[in-house]
Design a protein around this motif. Structure first.
Motif, PDB file in Angstrom:
ATOM      1  N   CYS A 102     -19.819  -8.249   2.833  1.00 48.33           N
ATOM      2  CA  CYS A 102     -18.462  -7.732   3.021  1.00 48.33           C
ATOM      3  C   CYS A 102     -18.315  -6.313   2.469  1.00 48.33           C
ATOM      4  O   CYS A 102     -17.690  -5.459   3.110  1.00 48.33           O
ATOM      5  CB  CYS A 102     -17.446  -8.664   2.355  1.00 48.33           C
ATOM      6  N   ILE A 103     -18.890  -6.050   1.304  1.00 47.24           N
ATOM      7  CA  ILE A 103     -18.772  -4.695   0.774  1.00 47.24           C
ATOM      8  C   ILE A 103     -19.652  -3.722   1.567  1.00 47.24           C
ATOM      9  O   ILE A 103     -19.336  -2.529   1.675  1.00 47.24           O
ATOM     10  CB  ILE A 103     -19.072  -4.620  -0.744  1.00 47.24           C
ATOM     11  N   LEU A 104     -20.731  -4.230   2.143  1.00 47.73           N
ATOM     12  CA  LEU A 104     -21.554  -3.402   3.020  1.00 47.73           C
ATOM     13  C   LEU A 104     -20.757  -3.023   4.273  1.00 47.73           C
ATOM     14  O   LEU A 104     -20.775  -1.860   4.702  1.00 47.73           O
ATOM     15  CB  LEU A 104     -22.830  -4.148   3.398  1.00 47.73           C
ATOM     16  N   LEU A 105     -20.051  -3.997   4.852  1.00 49.17           N
ATOM     17  CA  LEU A 105     -19.195  -3.723   6.005  1.00 49.17           C
ATOM     18  C   LEU A 105     -18.090  -2.744   5.640  1.00 49.17           C
ATOM     19  O   LEU A 105     -17.745  -1.853   6.423  1.00 49.17           O
ATOM     20  CB  LEU A 105     -18.591  -5.023   6.531  1.00 49.17           C
ATOM     21  N   TYR A 106     -17.535  -2.919   4.447  1.00 48.60           N
ATOM     22  CA  TYR A 106     -16.462  -2.015   3.985  1.00 48.60           C
ATOM     23  C   TYR A 106     -16.954  -0.575   3.919  1.00 48.60           C
ATOM     24  O   TYR A 106     -16.249   0.363   4.297  1.00 48.60           O
ATOM     25  CB  TYR A 106     -15.971  -2.466   2.608  1.00 48.60           C
ATOM     26  N   ASP A 107     -18.180  -0.397   3.460  1.00 55.67           N
ATOM     27  CA  ASP A 107     -18.744   0.948   3.353  1.00 55.67           C
ATOM     28  C   ASP A 107     -19.127   1.535   4.703  1.00 55.67           C
ATOM     29  O   ASP A 107     -19.105   2.757   4.888  1.00 55.67           O
ATOM     30  CB  ASP A 107     -19.977   0.928   2.433  1.00 55.67           C
ATOM     31  N   LYS A 108     -19.482   0.670   5.651  1.00 52.71           N
ATOM     32  CA  LYS A 108     -19.986   1.152   6.937  1.00 52.71           C
ATOM     33  C   LYS A 108     -18.899   1.293   8.002  1.00 52.71           C
ATOM     34  O   LYS A 108     -18.993   2.170   8.877  1.00 52.71           O
ATOM     35  CB  LYS A 108     -21.072   0.205   7.460  1.00 52.71           C
ATOM     36  N   MET A 109     -17.896   0.427   7.970  1.00 49.74           N
ATOM     37  CA  MET A 109     -16.882   0.433   9.018  1.00 49.74           C
ATOM     38  C   MET A 109     -15.795   1.470   8.727  1.00 49.74           C
ATOM     39  O   MET A 109     -15.202   1.469   7.653  1.00 49.74           O
ATOM     40  CB  MET A 109     -16.252  -0.955   9.167  1.00 49.74           C
ATOM     41  N   LYS A 110     -15.559   2.344   9.680  1.00 54.11           N
ATOM     42  CA  LYS A 110     -14.580   3.414   9.504  1.00 54.11           C
ATOM     43  C   LYS A 110     -13.176   2.995   9.921  1.00 54.11           C
ATOM     44  O   LYS A 110     -12.184   3.570   9.467  1.00 54.11           O
ATOM     45  CB  LYS A 110     -15.009   4.649  10.307  1.00 54.11           C
ATOM     46  N   ILE A 111     -13.092   1.987  10.786  1.00 57.15           N
ATOM     47  CA  ILE A 111     -11.785   1.530  11.264  1.00 57.15           C
ATOM     48  C   ILE A 111     -11.308   0.433  10.310  1.00 57.15           C
ATOM     49  O   ILE A 111     -11.703  -0.736  10.430  1.00 57.15           O
ATOM     50  CB  ILE A 111     -11.871   1.003  12.719  1.00 57.15           C
TER      51      ILE A 111
END
Length: 260
Positions: A102-111
């Motif tokens: 989840c924190i990886l997605l938070y760092d990668k997802m711009k939207i």
């Protein structure tokens, strides 16, 4: 004022975890006056763990190996976790993995709106159809520890939020039954004794103490214990679960998937 290094805090978390798990696994023989403080110490564990998981995410040289290590010990722990807790679910290693993803997605997802929708879905999946240890609360604690920028706040807020969530969960379990000492079911979880649910309301105390301890973390690593927690986790579950099995407090039917 006492200051604590990472080595000391991790050991405090381990001790809290063991005492809490003893209460759950050996509930049949733990007197109430002892179960209350032992269960409360369990609140120390995950807030401290979540903080160092995020620190590990930030500083690891190989995130894939970090996740793989968690996965290996998580898989090893599955049968012992089921015996210890008395129901078919996934242990804390899997919750940590989901938190890291989840924190990886938070760092990668711009939207950001898309991320939050995805996060809610993922968090809900840690509760149903298969329950993860700490479930939504664990994933939220890991993410909060990552996204809060103020260092003092990121040590305190996730622990307090975790404690409040656990208190509400325990109260929900108590309100879910009107007859003392009956079994309760919440979100597909197998029943816990209502008395145990009452005892679990003190979990918030340990979470608040964890916030205090993290606030006084001195930023030093202390002695290395890279493999200690990973190896200790399945080992202590094996002891607790096998003893519970031999004593007849749980049986192999806990490995059976419930019929729809």
């Amino acid at each position: 004022m006492f200051r604590f290094d990472a080595f000391t805090l991790r050991w405090i978390a381990i001790i809290g975890m063991v005492l809490n798990h003893i209460v759950i696994a050996w509930w049949e023989i733990i007197p109430l006056w002892l179960a209350i403080p032992m269960y409360a110490t369990g609140g120390l564990t995950f807030p401290i763990m979540a903080y160092f998981v995020v620190e590990g995410y930030k500083h690891t040289s190989n995130l894939k190996k970090y996740i793989l290590r968690l996965l290996i010990f998580g898989v090893i722990s599955i049968p012992f976790h089921v015996l210890t807790f008395g129901f078919l679910g996934l242990n804390i290693m899997f919750t940590i993995i989901v938190g890291i993803l989840c924190i990886l997605l938070y760092d990668k997802m711009k939207i950001r709106p898309l991320f939050w929708i995805l996060f809610v879905v993922i968090a809900l999946l840690t509760t149903f159809p298969i329950f993860f240890d700490w479930a939504i609360i664990g994933v939220v604690a890991v993410l909060l520890t990552h996204i809060i920028k103020n260092e003092k706040a990121r040590r305190i807020v996730p622990a307090v939020v975790s404690g409040v969530f656990m208190l509400l969960f325990s109260l929900l379990g108590i309100l879910g039954t009107s007859t003392p000492y009956t079994q309760v079911e919440i979100a597909g979880l197998p029943g816990y004794d209502i008395e145990l649910m009452v005892v679990s309301t003190v979990f918030i105390v340990g979470c608040l103490v964890a916030a205090f301890l993290l606030k006084n973390f001195n930023g030093q690593r202390g002695k290395r214990m890279k493999w200690l927690f990973y190896s200790f986790y399945p080992l202590h579950l094996a002891v607790l679960g096998i003893v519970a099995l031999l004593m007849g407090w749980v049986d192999l039917s806990v490995f059976t998937l419930p019929l729809p």
